[in-house]
Scaffold this motif. Structure first.
Motif, PDB file in Angstrom:
ATOM      1  N   TRP A  36     -52.911 -34.803  -0.820  1.00  0.00           N
ATOM      2  CA  TRP A  36     -52.136 -34.815  -2.055  1.00  0.00           C
ATOM      3  C   TRP A  36     -50.825 -35.527  -1.769  1.00  0.00           C
ATOM      4  O   TRP A  36     -50.184 -35.277  -0.737  1.00  0.00           O
ATOM      5  CB  TRP A  36     -51.869 -33.406  -2.568  1.00  0.00           C
ATOM      6  CG  TRP A  36     -53.042 -32.812  -3.280  1.00  0.00           C
ATOM      7  CD1 TRP A  36     -53.991 -31.985  -2.756  1.00  0.00           C
ATOM      8  CD2 TRP A  36     -53.389 -32.987  -4.659  1.00  0.00           C
ATOM      9  NE1 TRP A  36     -54.910 -31.650  -3.723  1.00  0.00           N
ATOM     10  CE2 TRP A  36     -54.573 -32.249  -4.903  1.00  0.00           C
ATOM     11  CE3 TRP A  36     -52.825 -33.696  -5.713  1.00  0.00           C
ATOM     12  CZ2 TRP A  36     -55.174 -32.205  -6.148  1.00  0.00           C
ATOM     13  CZ3 TRP A  36     -53.432 -33.653  -6.956  1.00  0.00           C
ATOM     14  CH2 TRP A  36     -54.595 -32.911  -7.166  1.00  0.00           C
ATOM     15  N   TYR A  37     -50.447 -36.386  -2.703  1.00  0.00           N
ATOM     16  CA  TYR A  37     -49.203 -37.125  -2.636  1.00  0.00           C
ATOM     17  C   TYR A  37     -48.397 -36.777  -3.892  1.00  0.00           C
ATOM     18  O   TYR A  37     -48.944 -36.314  -4.888  1.00  0.00           O
ATOM     19  CB  TYR A  37     -49.458 -38.629  -2.645  1.00  0.00           C
ATOM     20  CG  TYR A  37     -50.359 -39.151  -1.549  1.00  0.00           C
ATOM     21  CD1 TYR A  37     -51.732 -38.950  -1.574  1.00  0.00           C
ATOM     22  CD2 TYR A  37     -49.834 -39.887  -0.489  1.00  0.00           C
ATOM     23  CE1 TYR A  37     -52.564 -39.440  -0.581  1.00  0.00           C
ATOM     24  CE2 TYR A  37     -50.652 -40.399   0.508  1.00  0.00           C
ATOM     25  CZ  TYR A  37     -52.015 -40.182   0.452  1.00  0.00           C
ATOM     26  OH  TYR A  37     -52.830 -40.677   1.437  1.00  0.00           O
ATOM     27  N   ARG A  38     -47.105 -37.067  -3.847  1.00  0.00           N
ATOM     28  CA  ARG A  38     -46.318 -36.916  -5.064  1.00  0.00           C
ATOM     29  C   ARG A  38     -45.233 -37.988  -5.122  1.00  0.00           C
ATOM     30  O   ARG A  38     -44.751 -38.463  -4.097  1.00  0.00           O
ATOM     31  CB  ARG A  38     -45.684 -35.524  -5.165  1.00  0.00           C
ATOM     32  CG  ARG A  38     -44.614 -35.201  -4.143  1.00  0.00           C
ATOM     33  CD  ARG A  38     -44.171 -33.753  -4.298  1.00  0.00           C
ATOM     34  NE  ARG A  38     -43.154 -33.383  -3.309  1.00  0.00           N
ATOM     35  CZ  ARG A  38     -42.714 -32.146  -3.119  1.00  0.00           C
ATOM     36  NH1 ARG A  38     -43.195 -31.136  -3.856  1.00  0.00           N
ATOM     37  NH2 ARG A  38     -41.800 -31.892  -2.207  1.00  0.00           N
ATOM     38  N   ARG A  39     -44.903 -38.342  -6.367  1.00  0.00           N
ATOM     39  CA  ARG A  39     -43.808 -39.275  -6.608  1.00  0.00           C
ATOM     40  C   ARG A  39     -42.797 -38.579  -7.493  1.00  0.00           C
ATOM     41  O   ARG A  39     -43.049 -38.349  -8.681  1.00  0.00           O
ATOM     42  CB  ARG A  39     -44.287 -40.568  -7.251  1.00  0.00           C
ATOM     43  CG  ARG A  39     -43.142 -41.523  -7.579  1.00  0.00           C
ATOM     44  CD  ARG A  39     -43.645 -42.788  -8.221  1.00  0.00           C
ATOM     45  NE  ARG A  39     -44.246 -43.664  -7.241  1.00  0.00           N
ATOM     46  CZ  ARG A  39     -45.238 -44.499  -7.504  1.00  0.00           C
ATOM     47  NH1 ARG A  39     -45.761 -44.551  -8.713  1.00  0.00           N
ATOM     48  NH2 ARG A  39     -45.719 -45.284  -6.563  1.00  0.00           N
ATOM     49  N   ALA A  40     -41.677 -38.235  -6.897  1.00  0.00           N
ATOM     50  CA  ALA A  40     -40.592 -37.608  -7.642  1.00  0.00           C
ATOM     51  C   ALA A  40     -39.774 -38.679  -8.354  1.00  0.00           C
ATOM     52  O   ALA A  40     -39.795 -39.848  -7.949  1.00  0.00           O
ATOM     53  CB  ALA A  40     -39.699 -36.809  -6.691  1.00  0.00           C
ATOM     54  N   PRO A  41     -39.063 -38.319  -9.414  1.00  0.00           N
ATOM     55  CA  PRO A  41     -38.246 -39.317 -10.135  1.00  0.00           C
ATOM     56  C   PRO A  41     -37.306 -40.062  -9.196  1.00  0.00           C
ATOM     57  O   PRO A  41     -36.572 -39.444  -8.421  1.00  0.00           O
ATOM     58  CB  PRO A  41     -37.464 -38.452 -11.130  1.00  0.00           C
ATOM     59  CG  PRO A  41     -38.333 -37.273 -11.368  1.00  0.00           C
ATOM     60  CD  PRO A  41     -38.993 -37.001 -10.038  1.00  0.00           C
ATOM     61  N   GLY A  42     -37.360 -41.381  -9.235  1.00  0.00           N
ATOM     62  CA  GLY A  42     -36.471 -42.200  -8.435  1.00  0.00           C
ATOM     63  C   GLY A  42     -36.836 -42.312  -6.968  1.00  0.00           C
ATOM     64  O   GLY A  42     -36.071 -42.887  -6.185  1.00  0.00           O
ATOM     65  N   LYS A  43     -38.000 -41.786  -6.591  1.00  0.00           N
ATOM     66  CA  LYS A  43     -38.399 -41.815  -5.183  1.00  0.00           C
ATOM     67  C   LYS A  43     -39.770 -42.463  -5.024  1.00  0.00           C
ATOM     68  O   LYS A  43     -40.523 -42.609  -5.979  1.00  0.00           O
ATOM     69  CB  LYS A  43     -38.425 -40.395  -4.613  1.00  0.00           C
ATOM     70  CG  LYS A  43     -37.064 -39.718  -4.592  1.00  0.00           C
ATOM     71  CD  LYS A  43     -37.133 -38.380  -3.892  1.00  0.00           C
ATOM     72  CE  LYS A  43     -35.765 -37.718  -3.830  1.00  0.00           C
ATOM     73  NZ  LYS A  43     -35.816 -36.399  -3.137  1.00  0.00           N
ATOM     74  N   GLN A  44     -40.094 -42.819  -3.800  1.00  0.00           N
ATOM     75  CA  GLN A  44     -41.412 -43.385  -3.516  1.00  0.00           C
ATOM     76  C   GLN A  44     -42.437 -42.275  -3.360  1.00  0.00           C
ATOM     77  O   GLN A  44     -42.119 -41.125  -3.043  1.00  0.00           O
ATOM     78  CB  GLN A  44     -41.347 -44.222  -2.236  1.00  0.00           C
ATOM     79  CG  GLN A  44     -40.520 -45.499  -2.385  1.00  0.00           C
ATOM     80  CD  GLN A  44     -40.671 -46.421  -1.206  1.00  0.00           C
ATOM     81  OE1 GLN A  44     -41.108 -46.021  -0.130  1.00  0.00           O
ATOM     82  NE2 GLN A  44     -40.332 -47.685  -1.390  1.00  0.00           N
ATOM     83  N   ARG A  45     -43.695 -42.641  -3.563  1.00  0.00           N
ATOM     84  CA  ARG A  45     -44.789 -41.696  -3.372  1.00  0.00           C
ATOM     85  C   ARG A  45     -44.846 -41.266  -1.906  1.00  0.00           C
ATOM     86  O   ARG A  45     -44.706 -42.096  -1.011  1.00  0.00           O
ATOM     87  CB  ARG A  45     -46.094 -42.331  -3.811  1.00  0.00           C
ATOM     88  CG  ARG A  45     -47.297 -41.419  -3.807  1.00  0.00           C
ATOM     89  CD  ARG A  45     -48.415 -41.961  -4.683  1.00  0.00           C
ATOM     90  NE  ARG A  45     -48.623 -43.384  -4.503  1.00  0.00           N
ATOM     91  CZ  ARG A  45     -49.194 -44.165  -5.420  1.00  0.00           C
ATOM     92  NH1 ARG A  45     -49.591 -43.652  -6.575  1.00  0.00           N
ATOM     93  NH2 ARG A  45     -49.371 -45.445  -5.175  1.00  0.00           N
ATOM     94  N   ALA A  46     -45.065 -39.978  -1.674  1.00  0.00           N
ATOM     95  CA  ALA A  46     -45.068 -39.447  -0.309  1.00  0.00           C
ATOM     96  C   ALA A  46     -46.148 -38.386  -0.171  1.00  0.00           C
ATOM     97  O   ALA A  46     -46.499 -37.699  -1.141  1.00  0.00           O
ATOM     98  CB  ALA A  46     -43.705 -38.851   0.028  1.00  0.00           C
ATOM     99  N   VAL A  47     -46.654 -38.236   1.049  1.00  0.00           N
ATOM    100  CA  VAL A  47     -47.669 -37.226   1.334  1.00  0.00           C
ATOM    101  C   VAL A  47     -47.056 -35.836   1.248  1.00  0.00           C
ATOM    102  O   VAL A  47     -45.940 -35.605   1.720  1.00  0.00           O
ATOM    103  CB  VAL A  47     -48.280 -37.444   2.731  1.00  0.00           C
ATOM    104  CG1 VAL A  47     -49.248 -36.321   3.068  1.00  0.00           C
ATOM    105  CG2 VAL A  47     -48.983 -38.782   2.798  1.00  0.00           C
ATOM    106  N   VAL A  48     -47.817 -34.906   0.667  1.00  0.00           N
ATOM    107  CA  VAL A  48     -47.390 -33.515   0.561  1.00  0.00           C
ATOM    108  C   VAL A  48     -48.238 -32.621   1.468  1.00  0.00           C
ATOM    109  O   VAL A  48     -47.715 -31.759   2.163  1.00  0.00           O
ATOM    110  CB  VAL A  48     -47.507 -33.022  -0.895  1.00  0.00           C
ATOM    111  CG1 VAL A  48     -47.213 -31.528  -0.981  1.00  0.00           C
ATOM    112  CG2 VAL A  48     -46.578 -33.809  -1.801  1.00  0.00           C
TER     113      VAL A  48
END
Length: 116
Positions: A36-48
């Motif tokens: 699972w990855y996530r992209r927070a507002p203003g940030k790059q997609r990252a592994v969770v």
């Protein structure tokens, strides 16, 4: 055709829980490590979180003890159970193989918002 369909997101109060689901086509899922990855507002997609083909799991420090990743090989589905959600967990969540890059196929993701 390669497909990834994420679902289960929504708006929850801080401290709440959600369970995300990801239905993956066999060409992506079979015998692969999934994440699972996530992209927070203003940030790059990252592994969770990551679950290997052998069901070993790993998490980024910020979600340890709160998130649980799992997989159902019979259903080609990956899950992410999230509890004790914090405002900083707000993001669009995606699943994919691990690793996956910008040029790989991605689903539309599912929005998770933790806010009062």
């Amino acid at each position: 055709q390669v497909q990834l369909v994420e679902s289960g997101g929504g708006l929850v109060q801080p401290g709440g829980s959600l369970r995300l689901s990801c239905a993956a086509s066999g060409s992506i899922f079979n015998r692969r490590d999934m994440a699972w990855y996530r992209r927070a507002p203003g940030k790059q997609r990252a592994v969770v979180a990551v679950v290997t083909s052998g069901n070993t799991t790993t998490y980024v420090d910020s979600v340890k003890g709160r998130f649980t990743i799992s997989r159902d090989n019979a259903q080609n589905t990956v899950y992410l159970h999230m509890s004790s959600l914090k405002p900083e967990d707000t993001a669009v969540y995606y699943c994919n193989k691990m690793p996956a890059g910008h040029d790989d196929n991605w689903g539309k993701g599912t929005q998770v918002t933790a806010a009062s």
